[in-house]
Design a protein around this motif. Structure first.
Motif, mmCIF file in Angstrom:
data_model
loop_
_atom_site.group_PDB
_atom_site.id
_atom_site.type_symbol
_atom_site.label_atom_id
_atom_site.label_comp_id
_atom_site.label_asym_id
_atom_site.label_seq_id
_atom_site.Cartn_x
_atom_site.Cartn_y
_atom_site.Cartn_z
ATOM 1 N N VAL A 35 50.791 50.897 6.871
ATOM 2 C CA VAL A 35 49.874 51.998 6.582
ATOM 3 C C VAL A 35 48.856 51.498 5.568
ATOM 4 O O VAL A 35 49.225 50.855 4.580
ATOM 5 N N THR A 36 47.588 51.758 5.823
ATOM 6 C CA THR A 36 46.532 51.295 4.923
ATOM 7 C C THR A 36 45.864 52.487 4.252
ATOM 8 O O THR A 36 45.946 53.626 4.719
ATOM 9 N N GLY A 37 45.184 52.215 3.147
ATOM 10 C CA GLY A 37 44.479 53.288 2.468
ATOM 11 C C GLY A 37 43.727 52.797 1.253
ATOM 12 O O GLY A 37 43.656 51.588 0.983
ATOM 13 N N ARG A 38 43.182 53.752 0.529
ATOM 14 C CA ARG A 38 42.362 53.448 -0.654
ATOM 15 C C ARG A 38 42.669 54.496 -1.709
ATOM 16 O O ARG A 38 42.779 55.698 -1.414
ATOM 17 N N THR A 63 47.223 48.102 -5.628
ATOM 18 C CA THR A 63 45.910 48.165 -4.989
ATOM 19 C C THR A 63 45.031 47.038 -5.510
ATOM 20 O O THR A 63 45.200 46.552 -6.629
ATOM 21 N N GLN A 68 42.143 49.311 -2.450
ATOM 22 C CA GLN A 68 42.760 49.322 -1.131
ATOM 23 C C GLN A 68 44.195 48.793 -1.176
ATOM 24 O O GLN A 68 44.562 48.003 -2.036
ATOM 25 N N THR A 70 47.879 48.022 1.579
ATOM 26 C CA THR A 70 48.614 48.050 2.842
ATOM 27 C C THR A 70 50.084 48.044 2.477
ATOM 28 O O THR A 70 50.542 47.178 1.718
ATOM 29 N N LYS A 101 45.713 57.314 10.385
ATOM 30 C CA LYS A 101 44.407 56.759 10.034
ATOM 31 C C LYS A 101 44.459 56.266 8.584
ATOM 32 O O LYS A 101 45.326 56.691 7.812
ATOM 33 N N PRO A 102 43.543 55.381 8.186
ATOM 34 C CA PRO A 102 43.508 54.947 6.785
ATOM 35 C C PRO A 102 43.407 56.147 5.844
ATOM 36 O O PRO A 102 42.654 57.082 6.089
ATOM 37 N N GLU A 104 42.796 58.125 2.141
ATOM 38 C CA GLU A 104 42.097 58.062 0.859
ATOM 39 C C GLU A 104 42.823 58.996 -0.087
ATOM 40 O O GLU A 104 42.926 60.194 0.161
#
Length: 198
Positions: A35-38, A63, A68, A70, A101-102, A104
């Motif tokens: 899972v990805t994100g910011r 991060t 960011q 993962t 989805k990525p 935030e």
């Protein structure tokens, strides 16, 4: 604990006796889903070195300079806990990690809670944890949102806690004592609360 690349961490608990052996049986490791994100602050700027926990506080993913990350999580329903200095812990429930989805994640300062933890005789405790567990009605989350902070050797606690209603308890040497329900608001000023541990 067992940690192998491309697999989720796994723990097996046992109570070994001195000089004895323990048979843990067959252990099955499971591959995770990335899972990805910011992670950003209230102003939208990225937060570097926030810690993203995909299911265990023992192993976290930091991060990068762009905020960011993962992280590998269970392929079933998952929950992320994101912690950053000066901000309240933030939680993200993910119902279908394989198609997520990525993300935030916008962190907030939350309420700053200062506390002194004392026993029934008024002596400050020098170890243990104060737990904050959500007392809000269930939102269908995978697990109850919550966090804990350690008590220092002088019995003091400083914690950033997200706004809401929290069931507060003290845990020392595997013994838990309920303190009560606290309601905290965003941006609440520093609050001194004396916790008495019977």
């Amino acid at each position: 604990g067992f940690v192998f690349e491309e697999y989720l961490p796994m723990w097996a608990f046992a109570d070994p006796k001195p000089g004895g052996t323990v048979d843990l049986g067959e252990l099955q490791l499971h591959a995770g889903v990335a899972v990805t994100g910011r992670v950003v602050g209230p102003d939208g700027h990225p937060i570097q070195n926030a810690h993203v926990d995909g299911g265990t506080r023992r192993y976290t993913t930091p991060t990068d300079a762009a905020g960011q990350f993962t992280v590998d999580v269970s392929p079933e329903n998952a929950q992320l806990a994101i912690r950053a200095e000066g901000h309240a812990c933030s939680w993200c429930d993910i119902e279908d990690p394989a198609h997520a989805k990525p993300l935030e994640v916008r962190m907030t300062p939350g309420a700053l809670v200062r506390a002194t933890v004392r026993d029934g005789a008024g002596v400050a405790l020098s170890s243990g944890y104060v737990w904050f567990r959500s007392a809000n009605p269930s939102t269908g989350s995978v697990r109850s949102h919550g966090d804990y902070e350690g008590i220092d050797r002088d019995g003091h606690l400083v914690a950033r806690v997200a706004p809401g209603r929290w069931d507060v308890s003290v845990e020392i040497d595997d013994k838990t004592t309920e303190i009560g329900i606290w309601t905290l608001a965003e941006g609440e000023p520093e609050t001194l609360r004396a916790l008495l541990y019977p």
